[in-house]
Design a protein around this motif. Structure first.
Motif, mmCIF file in Angstrom:
data_model
loop_
_atom_site.group_PDB
_atom_site.id
_atom_site.type_symbol
_atom_site.label_atom_id
_atom_site.label_comp_id
_atom_site.label_asym_id
_atom_site.label_seq_id
_atom_site.Cartn_x
_atom_site.Cartn_y
_atom_site.Cartn_z
ATOM 1 N N LYS A 82 0.864 -1.181 0.388
ATOM 2 C CA LYS A 82 0.170 -0.019 -0.330
ATOM 3 C C LYS A 82 0.607 1.532 0.245
ATOM 4 O O LYS A 82 1.605 0.765 0.543
ATOM 5 N N GLY A 83 0.457 2.389 -1.105
ATOM 6 C CA GLY A 83 1.287 3.281 -0.550
ATOM 7 C C GLY A 83 0.102 4.516 -1.735
ATOM 8 O O GLY A 83 -0.657 4.831 -2.118
ATOM 9 N N ARG A 92 -1.866 11.561 -8.905
ATOM 10 C CA ARG A 92 -1.621 10.906 -7.572
ATOM 11 C C ARG A 92 -2.251 9.718 -7.729
ATOM 12 O O ARG A 92 -4.210 9.845 -8.164
ATOM 13 N N TYR A 93 -1.902 8.410 -7.391
ATOM 14 C CA TYR A 93 -2.113 7.148 -7.379
ATOM 15 C C TYR A 93 -2.455 6.902 -5.741
ATOM 16 O O TYR A 93 -1.437 6.592 -5.003
ATOM 17 N N GLU A 94 -3.572 6.000 -5.443
ATOM 18 C CA GLU A 94 -3.642 5.879 -3.498
ATOM 19 C C GLU A 94 -3.762 4.477 -3.917
ATOM 20 O O GLU A 94 -4.686 4.233 -4.354
ATOM 21 N N GLY A 95 -3.451 3.243 -3.529
ATOM 22 C CA GLY A 95 -3.704 1.853 -3.558
ATOM 23 C C GLY A 95 -2.333 1.274 -3.481
ATOM 24 O O GLY A 95 -1.395 1.270 -2.472
ATOM 25 N N SER A 96 -2.427 -0.243 -3.953
ATOM 26 C CA SER A 96 -1.491 -1.152 -4.111
ATOM 27 C C SER A 96 -0.735 -0.853 -5.518
ATOM 28 O O SER A 96 -1.032 -0.554 -6.343
ATOM 29 N N PHE A 97 0.265 -1.980 -4.466
ATOM 30 C CA PHE A 97 1.887 -1.271 -5.564
ATOM 31 C C PHE A 97 2.129 -3.067 -5.947
ATOM 32 O O PHE A 97 1.984 -3.453 -4.529
ATOM 33 N N GLY A 104 -3.716 -4.270 -8.345
ATOM 34 C CA GLY A 104 -4.611 -4.575 -7.020
ATOM 35 C C GLY A 104 -5.296 -3.408 -6.946
ATOM 36 O O GLY A 104 -6.425 -2.473 -8.151
ATOM 37 N N LYS A 105 -5.986 -3.025 -5.882
ATOM 38 C CA LYS A 105 -6.679 -1.947 -6.046
ATOM 39 C C LYS A 105 -7.006 -0.599 -5.874
ATOM 40 O O LYS A 105 -5.898 -0.536 -4.724
ATOM 41 N N GLY A 106 -7.493 0.116 -6.512
ATOM 42 C CA GLY A 106 -7.028 1.890 -5.661
ATOM 43 C C GLY A 106 -7.079 2.705 -7.018
ATOM 44 O O GLY A 106 -8.297 2.599 -7.080
ATOM 45 N N THR A 107 -6.920 4.053 -6.347
ATOM 46 C CA THR A 107 -7.604 5.338 -6.760
ATOM 47 C C THR A 107 -6.284 6.044 -7.186
ATOM 48 O O THR A 107 -5.382 6.665 -6.931
#
Length: 154
Positions: A82-83, A92-97, A104-107
């Motif tokens: 997560k990051g 900006r991307y927030e979620g799984s890497f 994975g899941k992210g926005t």
């Protein structure tokens, strides 16, 4: 302290051959020589404030020379878990890497105010997700494959 300064110097000297587009990946050379704990150092124009355990990056913050930033966890000295990654233009991307990729899941929040929230695979929208315009209105909902909406939800 002396060994740490020598290591940082070696990391900086080794960075001279690195191309700009490669700098947005975390450093891995020399990390295994640092003791467990939190470390602050620069490498190839990037600033690291990270936790190291057993010679591997665990979590922390990185600011690259182009002002891209990452804050979150690492796995095998790569951006994994997560990051939040922010590009110099404000996207900006927030979620799984996984392995330095959105996975994975992210926005994803684009600087124009639009966003996509859902599943990602290898840096592409892949799976169920929703897109929104800059006003926050839902514009698309369904299933994506390789960044293409293949099935809309009615």
């Amino acid at each position: 302290m002396g060994k740490k300064l020598i290591l940082i110097g070696l990391l900086l000297v080794g960075a001279l051959g690195v191309k700009a587009q490669e700098l947005n990946y975390p450093v891995s050379s020399g990390i295994n020589q640092l003791p467990n704990g939190w470390h602050k150092f620069t490498h190839a124009g990037a600033y690291y404030d990270v936790e190291i355990s057993q010679g591997h990056l665990v979590k922390g913050n990185v600011v690259w020379f182009d002002k891209a930033t990452y804050s979150g966890s690492f796995g095998s000295n790569k951006i994994s878990g997560k990051g939040t990654y922010t590009w110099p233009n404000g996207d900006r991307y927030e979620g799984s890497f996984k392995n330095n990729l959105r996975h994975g899941k992210g926005t994803m929040y684009w600087s124009d105010g639009t966003k996509y929230s859902g599943k990602w695979k290898n840096n592409s929208r892949n799976g169920k997700g929703k897109s929104y315009d800059s006003e926050g209105n839902l514009t698309q909902e369904g299933v994506w494959e390789a960044d293409v909406l293949v099935a809309s939800k009615n």
